[in-house]
Design an enzyme around this catalytic site. Sequence first.
Site, mmCIF file in Angstrom:
data_model
loop_
_atom_site.group_PDB
_atom_site.id
_atom_site.type_symbol
_atom_site.label_atom_id
_atom_site.label_comp_id
_atom_site.label_asym_id
_atom_site.label_seq_id
_atom_site.Cartn_x
_atom_site.Cartn_y
_atom_site.Cartn_z
ATOM 1 C CD GLU A 40 39.975 9.260 76.146
ATOM 2 O OE1 GLU A 40 39.019 9.490 75.387
ATOM 3 O OE2 GLU A 40 39.904 8.420 77.067
ATOM 4 C CE LYS A 129 34.517 5.599 75.761
ATOM 5 N NZ LYS A 129 34.959 6.777 75.001
#
Length: 207
Positions: A40, A129
């Site tokens: 990411e 998340k």
Amino acid sequence: MSALEIIAKHKLVAIVRLDDLSIADELLDALVAGGIRAIEFTLTNPRATETIAAMRSRVGEGIVIGAGSVIHAEQVRAVAAAGAQFVVSPITKREVLDECAAQALPAMPGAFTPSEIQQAWEWGAAVVKVFPANNLERRFIKDVLAPLPHLRLMPTGGVSLENLREYLEMGAFALGIGSSLINNQAVADRDWDALRDNARTYVERLA
């Protein structure tokens, strides 16, 4: 495999949050050589979107590149155009989730409490998340999943070699790992072998 399937299989999402992305090629190669399969790049760096496009051209099947720190719908559109395969956010924002759905990108919004986590899920999160996880007991993941077993949770913040197996044993779907995996000093020293070896240590800890 889809991006979500790759993340589910390999469990680790490497978070690249750097001021200098001119070394992205070397960093990506080191992480991939160490066994990392999901990476990411956070939009805290203004070059992140172009870097995502460049990194997508370097990797083949089985390695996924995503965008992090996404907080606006227009950012989702930009990273989708660049080839991002998943979108991570530190917050839960309906416009971001809706745009991810429109772009057919897995959304991984940030949430902290059980109510926030469930709301993110109902708004279309593929994975939630749990952030910042370093402020929570690792048992929190198990406690949330007990009444809400349908959730996919990705603790992020404070995940390390010492606790990653415990998080997974508590039921975490995947783990977001930043500075403990991508050591700032090794990056500054351009010590790609050290970064590769550190990545390999993380991967092997899951074996």
